[in-house]
Scaffold this active site. Structure first.
Site, PDB file in Angstrom:
ATOM      1  N   SER A  89       0.795  -1.233   0.000  1.00  0.00           N
ATOM      2  CA  SER A  89       0.000   0.000   0.000  1.00  0.00           C
ATOM      3  C   SER A  89       0.825   1.279   0.000  1.00  0.00           C
ATOM      4  CB  SER A  89      -0.954   0.012   1.200  1.00  0.00           C
ATOM      5  OG  SER A  89      -2.014  -0.886   0.984  1.00  0.00           O
ATOM      6  N   LYS A  92       0.044   3.792  -2.657  1.00  0.00           N
ATOM      7  CA  LYS A  92      -0.982   4.821  -2.547  1.00  0.00           C
ATOM      8  C   LYS A  92      -0.400   6.222  -2.392  1.00  0.00           C
ATOM      9  CE  LYS A  92      -4.141   1.336  -0.857  1.00  0.00           C
ATOM     10  NZ  LYS A  92      -4.481   0.503   0.296  1.00  0.00           N
ATOM     11  N   SER A 146      -6.056   3.295   4.429  1.00  0.00           N
ATOM     12  CA  SER A 146      -5.401   2.500   3.382  1.00  0.00           C
ATOM     13  C   SER A 146      -6.430   1.738   2.562  1.00  0.00           C
ATOM     14  CB  SER A 146      -4.378   1.529   3.982  1.00  0.00           C
ATOM     15  OG  SER A 146      -3.412   1.138   3.014  1.00  0.00           O
TER      16      SER A 146
END
Length: 311
Positions: A89, A92, A146
């Site tokens: 993640s 991101k 997230s």
């Protein structure tokens, strides 16, 4: 070191700091000949291929790590910073950066069925198809909760579909010098063709933190999102940061103030963290750990790096 994992396997296929294609394009665009790379890297940390500083840390708990002092442009700690690894993640960060570059925070986004249809065991914001939510709220859900669903909704809002958005991610990464990366989705879910490096994440994160809104989101510990569902019924959600420093469950070394960061975890990527801190001299530090063998060791190594090389 906590006993929660084995030493990571050796990573293969190291890559050069600058690819020929990116070097040629920079030179062609600038007309400055061989001086272009020095100009490109004037305000960046640039290191060699060798590892450094490992003897003072439990470096064996991860596959890649680095500490970058953005004031001095030094890299006092480096382990495999040019090796290609799964980002989970931490992907991101780039998704958020692009949304801030190309989106309007007050625009209302309709969540699609594809965005809402994330695996139940993945990290999500709990968005439903037809939800009406601002880009601003999506970005907080993206970076704090997230949310993989938020990432897809953002990608579709910016580019129409996730494949087109992935192309934008790759073009933007290359423009920032992140030539060892390739992205196929906006959230970091596992894919053989989705990878980055410690150094590339530094380049991407360093660009993102120049944006004040990105910094504001990064530093936030609690956020309330208010939006409406497909029927127009109000929905409210409370999101808290997944960063243990911001959550108050992990303490930074003396002299180090953690400003914020982005976590990432999958089975393939291990435990990952990209962190922004300040030392006692007010210098900004970007510290990154990829593929730690467990969460405890992720924060153990991060603290060792900051303690030994941050001040």
């Amino acid at each position: 070191m906590s006993g929660c994992g084995n030493k990571a396997a050796e990573i293969k296929n190291p890559y050069p700091v600058y690819s020929t294609a990116v070097t040629d394009s920079l030179i062609a665009a600038s007309g400055e000949g061989s001086n272009v790379l020095s100009y490109f890297a004037t305000n960046l940390c640039v290191g060699g291929l060798e590892n450094t500083g490992l003897e003072n840390t439990d470096e064996q708990v991860c596959e890649g790590a680095g500490l970058f002092n953005t004031a001095t442009h030094e890299i006092p700690y480096a382990k495999n910073i040019y090796e290609q690894l799964y980002p989970a993640s931490t992907t991101k960060i780039l998704t958020c950066y692009l949304a801030l570059q190309y989106g309007n925070l007050d625009d209302v986004v309709t969540v699609s069925q594809d965005a809402a249809n994330m695996a139940s065991d993945s990290s999500v914001c709990g968005l439903k198809a037809g939800d009406q939510i601002t880009l601003r709220d999506l970005l907080y859900g993206l970076m704090m909760r997230s949310g993989n669903d938020a990432a897809v909704a953002i990608a579709e809002y910016i580019s129409g579909d996730t494949d087109t958005f992935a192309g934008l991610m790759n073009t933007t990464a290359a423009s920032l010098g992140a030539t060892g990366s390739h992205f196929v989705n906006p959230n970091g879910l596992p894919d053989d063709n989705h990878y980055t490096t410690v150094y590339d994440l530094y380049l991407i994160f360093n660009a993102a933190i120049q944006n004040e809104t990105f910094l504001e989101i990064l530093k936030t510990t609690d956020y309330t999102a208010n939006y409406t569902d497909a029927a127009g019924t109000p929905v409210s959600q409370e999101w808290t940061s997944t960063n243990k420093y911001l959550a108050g469950t992990e303490t930074a070394p003396d002299g180090i103030t953690v400003l914020g960061g982005k976590t990432g975890t999958t089975g393939e990527a291990g435990y990952c963290l990209v962190l922004l801190s300040q030392n006692a001299s007010g210098q900004n530090l970007i510290s990154i750990v990829l593929k730690a063998d467990c969460r405890d060791n992720l924060y153990l190594l991060m603290n060792e790096m900051l303690r030994q090389y941050g001040n």
